[in-house]
Scaffold this motif. Sequence first.
Motif, PDB file in Angstrom:
ATOM      1  N   SER A   1     -15.345  -2.448   5.458  1.00  0.00           N
ATOM      2  CA  SER A   1     -15.893  -1.935   4.199  1.00  0.00           C
ATOM      3  C   SER A   1     -14.817  -1.228   3.376  1.00  0.00           C
ATOM      4  N   ASP A   2     -13.678  -0.908   4.011  1.00  0.00           N
ATOM      5  CA  ASP A   2     -12.583  -0.285   3.285  1.00  0.00           C
ATOM      6  C   ASP A   2     -11.737  -1.383   2.649  1.00  0.00           C
ATOM      7  N   LYS A   3     -12.177  -1.891   1.537  1.00  0.00           N
ATOM      8  CA  LYS A   3     -11.525  -3.057   0.916  1.00  0.00           C
ATOM      9  C   LYS A   3     -10.216  -2.656   0.266  1.00  0.00           C
ATOM     10  N   ARG A   4      -9.185  -3.444   0.559  1.00  0.00           N
ATOM     11  CA  ARG A   4      -7.885  -3.222  -0.057  1.00  0.00           C
ATOM     12  C   ARG A   4      -7.583  -4.427  -0.946  1.00  0.00           C
TER      13      ARG A   4
ATOM     14  N   TRP B   1       0.800  -1.223   0.000  1.00  0.00           N
ATOM     15  CA  TRP B   1       0.000   0.000   0.000  1.00  0.00           C
ATOM     16  C   TRP B   1       0.831   1.270   0.000  1.00  0.00           C
TER      17      TRP B   1
ATOM     18  N   ASP C   1      -8.514  -4.402  10.754  1.00  0.00           N
ATOM     19  CA  ASP C   1      -8.918  -3.008  10.648  1.00  0.00           C
ATOM     20  C   ASP C   1      -9.459  -2.587  12.009  1.00  0.00           C
TER      21      ASP C   1
ATOM     22  N   SER D   1       0.998   3.770   2.839  1.00  0.00           N
ATOM     23  CA  SER D   1      -0.200   4.498   3.259  1.00  0.00           C
ATOM     24  C   SER D   1      -0.928   3.769   4.383  1.00  0.00           C
TER      25      SER D   1
ATOM     26  N   GLU E   1      -3.998   4.704   5.282  1.00  0.00           N
ATOM     27  CA  GLU E   1      -5.422   4.977   5.073  1.00  0.00           C
ATOM     28  C   GLU E   1      -6.176   3.689   4.764  1.00  0.00           C
ATOM     29  N   GLY E   2      -7.489   3.721   4.942  1.00  0.00           N
ATOM     30  CA  GLY E   2      -8.345   2.613   4.534  1.00  0.00           C
ATOM     31  C   GLY E   2      -8.451   1.477   5.508  1.00  0.00           C
ATOM     32  N   LEU E   3      -8.091   1.704   6.783  1.00  0.00           N
ATOM     33  CA  LEU E   3      -8.151   0.630   7.773  1.00  0.00           C
ATOM     34  C   LEU E   3      -9.183   0.911   8.856  1.00  0.00           C
TER      35      LEU E   3
END
Length: 425
Positions: A66-69, A55, A77, A58, A60-62
């Motif tokens: 629903s914050d799919k990586r 990533w 998360d 980064s 972000e997104g954890l």
Amino acid sequence: MKTRLLAAAAALLVATPALAQPIPAPVQKRIDRILKRTPLIDGHNDVPEQIRENWKMSVEGLASGSDKRQPNPMMTDMARLHEGRVGGQFWSVYIDASVHGDEAIRQTLEQIDIVTRLVKAYPNDLELASTAADFERIHRKGKIASVMGVEGGHQMGGSMAALRQFYRLGARYMTLTHFATNDWADSATDDPKYGGLSPFGVEVVKEMNRIGMLVDLAHVSPDTMKDAIEASKAPVIFSHSNARALEDHPRNVPDDVLALLPANGGVVMVNFYTGYLSEPFRQWNAMRAGEEAKLKSLFTGQPDKRTAAMDAWDKANPPPKAEIGIIADHIEHIAKVAGDDHVGLGGDLDGIPYDQSPPGMNSVSGYPLLFAELIRRGWSDKDLAKLAGGNILRVLRRAEEVSASMKDVPPSLATLPAPAPAKPE
């Protein structure tokens, strides 16, 4: 993810989408009561490695599931940490064992920076901890106490000064080796050089005692385990290891080492990776590796044929399944041999393949499933609290006491021996 009631048995059962099976409501209530009093502290999570490798550093997104990586699903998360009732986490600041010297120090600092940025990005969920008392204080606030673990002695680059600075920046353990034997300690998964610890390795353990950093033996050879336990004044830990008597992987802890823990005070924190839990899976994994090597030889320069043949082998030879009870088996074996005071949890989540842990245990939301299984087996609240975090908190406190007792010992200035001159050709 929010806990939801099952429509079929709303009054009796609770479950979450991430869990493999429902937990009876009275059992969940008991688990919540235990984990409200004692923080559930996990010894090893590899989110920082994922952030670095996949990533672009980064954090972000954890926030939630629903914050799919994609394409790599994350096991961790913030929402699922709370769902799993996690109260404390050692975040691994891992770098590859092939990196040495000043470059290893630089990359480790970058990994430490990832964790500090991660904590800053989620102030309602995470808070940096330094001491055992911090773990308890932060847990009472409803946050996850966060510290770091350096996953390999190669990361200090042979420098005691770097080791001290890692501690100052928040690292509270260092694993003495990773997958490779380093300049001063033998790894469990490499050929030995020293028969355990070298004299410099013994000095590293003493300096870790002096500054209050836990000695982690998760990846080291049995001889290194024994040497470190003998050298250490403070309890040691195995941040993410299992019982070798149940699964004969060199990463696991033999019974003769488990038997040393009562006198030392240390803790084995159990790993959730099927490859370290299941002997049938280990044998399957070896067979698959052999098949892969054979096909590489047979179809050199023919990648399409290799892939097709490997796909056919996989279809004909599915991996053995492992259920959640196998984790409980390892916990109970360690408790039987070493005692209830010497076992904890170190899932290795986000450092193991997503599909290679027992159902429900490939996410930080899964810890209640394991506690429900142990309750089914008759575990008491007292022993469950020890497993959750009581044992590792005791280890941290004792390491702090040992460090305080060594306050008049000067910092180590030990250095690695100069390499032998190359022989003339």
